[in-house]
Design a protein around this motif. Structure first.
Motif, PDB file in Angstrom:
ATOM      1  N   ALA A  75       0.828  -1.215   0.000  1.00 25.75           N
ATOM      2  CA  ALA A  75       0.000   0.000   0.000  1.00 25.75           C
ATOM      3  C   ALA A  75       0.858   1.259   0.000  1.00 25.75           C
ATOM      4  O   ALA A  75       0.324   2.371   0.019  1.00 25.75           O
ATOM      5  CB  ALA A  75      -0.940  -0.006   1.206  1.00 25.75           C
ATOM      6  N   GLY A  76       2.192   1.098   0.033  1.00 23.03           N
ATOM      7  CA  GLY A  76       3.088   2.251  -0.043  1.00 23.03           C
ATOM      8  C   GLY A  76       3.398   2.869   1.305  1.00 23.03           C
ATOM      9  O   GLY A  76       3.717   4.054   1.397  1.00 23.03           O
ATOM     10  N   ALA A  77       3.303   2.063   2.371  1.00 25.74           N
ATOM     11  CA  ALA A  77       3.641   2.524   3.729  1.00 25.74           C
ATOM     12  C   ALA A  77       2.964   3.854   4.073  1.00 25.74           C
ATOM     13  O   ALA A  77       3.620   4.862   4.340  1.00 25.74           O
ATOM     14  CB  ALA A  77       5.164   2.622   3.904  1.00 25.74           C
ATOM     15  N   PRO A  78       1.642   3.878   4.065  1.00 25.69           N
ATOM     16  CA  PRO A  78       0.900   5.112   4.328  1.00 25.69           C
ATOM     17  C   PRO A  78       0.928   5.515   5.798  1.00 25.69           C
ATOM     18  O   PRO A  78       1.208   4.699   6.666  1.00 25.69           O
ATOM     19  CB  PRO A  78      -0.526   4.764   3.910  1.00 25.69           C
ATOM     20  CG  PRO A  78      -0.632   3.304   4.150  1.00 25.69           C
ATOM     21  CD  PRO A  78       0.733   2.736   3.849  1.00 25.69           C
ATOM     22  N   ALA A  79       0.601   6.790   6.064  1.00 25.76           N
ATOM     23  CA  ALA A  79       0.651   7.325   7.430  1.00 25.76           C
ATOM     24  C   ALA A  79      -0.652   7.119   8.184  1.00 25.76           C
ATOM     25  O   ALA A  79      -0.674   7.204   9.406  1.00 25.76           O
ATOM     26  CB  ALA A  79       0.975   8.820   7.366  1.00 25.76           C
ATOM     27  N   MET A  99       2.361  -1.042  10.477  1.00 29.82           N
ATOM     28  CA  MET A  99       2.662   0.351  10.091  1.00 29.82           C
ATOM     29  C   MET A  99       3.675   0.964  11.058  1.00 29.82           C
ATOM     30  O   MET A  99       4.579   1.693  10.649  1.00 29.82           O
ATOM     31  CB  MET A  99       1.373   1.183  10.041  1.00 29.82           C
ATOM     32  CG  MET A  99       0.473   0.799   8.858  1.00 29.82           C
ATOM     33  SD  MET A  99      -1.209   1.469   8.969  1.00 29.82           S
ATOM     34  CE  MET A  99      -0.936   3.193   8.574  1.00 29.82           C
ATOM     35  N   ARG A 100       3.520   0.653  12.350  1.00 29.97           N
ATOM     36  CA  ARG A 100       4.505   1.140  13.330  1.00 29.97           C
ATOM     37  C   ARG A 100       5.892   0.574  12.995  1.00 29.97           C
ATOM     38  O   ARG A 100       6.879   1.302  12.957  1.00 29.97           O
ATOM     39  CB  ARG A 100       4.095   0.709  14.739  1.00 29.97           C
ATOM     40  CG  ARG A 100       5.090   1.111  15.821  1.00 29.97           C
ATOM     41  CD  ARG A 100       4.843   0.357  17.119  1.00 29.97           C
ATOM     42  NE  ARG A 100       4.849  -1.083  16.898  1.00 29.97           N
ATOM     43  CZ  ARG A 100       4.251  -1.965  17.687  1.00 29.97           C
ATOM     44  NH1 ARG A 100       3.581  -1.573  18.753  1.00 29.97           N
ATOM     45  NH2 ARG A 100       4.294  -3.267  17.405  1.00 29.97           N
ATOM     46  N   ASP A 101       5.948  -0.728  12.715  1.00 26.44           N
ATOM     47  CA  ASP A 101       7.244  -1.358  12.416  1.00 26.44           C
ATOM     48  C   ASP A 101       7.857  -0.811  11.137  1.00 26.44           C
ATOM     49  O   ASP A 101       9.077  -0.783  10.989  1.00 26.44           O
ATOM     50  CB  ASP A 101       7.093  -2.880  12.341  1.00 26.44           C
ATOM     51  CG  ASP A 101       6.655  -3.477  13.682  1.00 26.44           C
ATOM     52  OD1 ASP A 101       6.706  -2.737  14.704  1.00 26.44           O
ATOM     53  OD2 ASP A 101       6.239  -4.653  13.719  1.00 26.44           O
ATOM     54  N   ALA A 102       7.004  -0.388  10.206  1.00 23.84           N
ATOM     55  CA  ALA A 102       7.512   0.220   8.967  1.00 23.84           C
ATOM     56  C   ALA A 102       7.790   1.710   9.167  1.00 23.84           C
ATOM     57  O   ALA A 102       8.154   2.414   8.231  1.00 23.84           O
ATOM     58  CB  ALA A 102       6.506   0.018   7.833  1.00 23.84           C
ATOM     59  N   ALA A 103       7.592   2.191  10.404  1.00 27.58           N
ATOM     60  CA  ALA A 103       7.849   3.593  10.778  1.00 27.58           C
ATOM     61  C   ALA A 103       7.049   4.594   9.951  1.00 27.58           C
ATOM     62  O   ALA A 103       7.503   5.707   9.696  1.00 27.58           O
ATOM     63  CB  ALA A 103       9.353   3.899  10.702  1.00 27.58           C
TER      64      ALA A 103
END
Ligand code: TRP
Length: 322
Positions: A75-79, A99-103
């Motif tokens: 999904a492109g590491a969204p915020a 998502m947390r792990d991908a920062a």
């Protein structure tokens, strides 16, 4: 860190009265599935999700446990994670953790009909995810989809649980088209769908041997008895759920066991049932990858990721605006 906006319709009672009058007055009787979920109904559904025959909840969780980090990357590491029908956010934690792990994690937007649950969930999550910003929305997302805040940094808009399968094709297309219109170039829809499989397993999932599903289905009649002062005799109806292979959907009804008349006092309505006559209470569509690609295309979306469990019983798919 927590804000919760409430956009509830003033008169949900009047809406229910109108829905039920229309649903029970025509030649083909039907009740909207949203009326299953009073407190008792929600408890019974919770029990359904733990039944040996009811696989969808378990396999969806399996996909989230095994593949959330892949999903977040695809999904492109969204915020931002937006979740339609978030409830207690049990499944969402897998996505939030990925998502947390991908920062990339900044904001969670739970969207739910229950203000109480949305507050409780938000309180728990800020503890579990330090620094997480939560912007909850309390609304019926079918009506207030457009209130969902836009965000920089990309969003996953998650609609899990296979609930999309409970919509008929045309309302489903409209709903997906409205979602498509909300998606910016960095946003992705994450949709949970049960997949077509053999009839025996599908029918068992909606006809469990302990009778919990039958009780859940009949509970909608208790809701009408209480909310609209009706006099449905729950023992005078039986639960019926079979797979319509042509339409690729479960068809779930309540069948009258006798000729009978039911009075709905609040509506000043008398409803007659012939023995064997049915009220449809829900459809639950089952999908294939090809079918879903067509459904996406018809709604202005394009498939951007496909994640199934080991048994290929269920899919989480990503879609982008076409
Ligand atoms: N949305 C769920 C599904 O389609 C709800 C559900 C499970 C359901 N079992 C049911 C609805 C039985 C009505 C009757 O799987």
């Amino acid at each position: 860190m927590i804000t919760v906006d409430v956009h509830l319709d003033e008169d949900s009672g009047a809406a229910m009265a109108g829905d039920v009058r229309r649903g029970l007055s025509g030649p083909r009787k039907e009740l909207a599935p949203k009326y299953f979920y009073d407190e008792r109904g929600s408890q019974l559904f919770e029990q359904i999700t733990e039944l040996p025959e009811y696989y969808p909840t378990r396999v969806e969780r399996e996909i989230l446990v095994e593949r959330s980090s892949e999903i977040v990357a695809a999904a492109g590491a969204p915020a931002t994670l937006v979740e339609l029908g978030s409830g207690s956010a049990a499944k969402t934690r897998h996505l939030l953790s990925a998502m947390r792990d991908a920062a990339c994690l900044r904001t969670y937007v739970p969207v739910d009909i229950s203000e109480e649950i949305t507050h409780e969930t938000a309180e728990c999550l800020v503890e579990e995810y330090p620094g997480l910003e939560i912007h909850g929305l309390v609304c019926d997302f079918e009506h207030h989809l457009e209130r969902i805040p836009d965000r920089d940094g990309g969003r996953i808009i998650a609609f899990l649980g296979g609930t999309i399968g409970n919509l008929y094709p045309e309302p489903r297309r409209e709903f997906l088209a409205r979602l498509a219109a909300m998606l910016g170039p960095d946003d992705r829809l994450l949709l949970g769908t049960d997949l077509v499989k053999d009839r025996a397993r599908l029918e068992a999932a909606y006809n469990d041997s302990a009778g919990v599903t039958a009780e859940f289905n009949k509970n909608v009649l208790s809701v009408l008895n209480r909310e609209l002062d009706a006099d449905f005799d729950l023992d005078a109806f039986e639960h019926v759920a079979d797979y319509d292979a042509d339409r690729e959907r479960m068809d779930i009804r309540l069948r009258s066991l006798a000729d009978q008349a039911v009075r709905v006092t609040e509506l000043d309505l008398e409803v007659e049932f012939a023995a064997g006559e049915e009220i449809r209470t829900e459809i639950s569509a089952k999908f294939t990858r090809q079918g879903l690609e067509r459904i996406y295309a018809d709604a202005g979306l394009g498939l951007a990721g496909w994640f199934t469990d080991a048994g290929a019983d269920y899919a989480l798919s990503l879609a982008r605006r076409a």
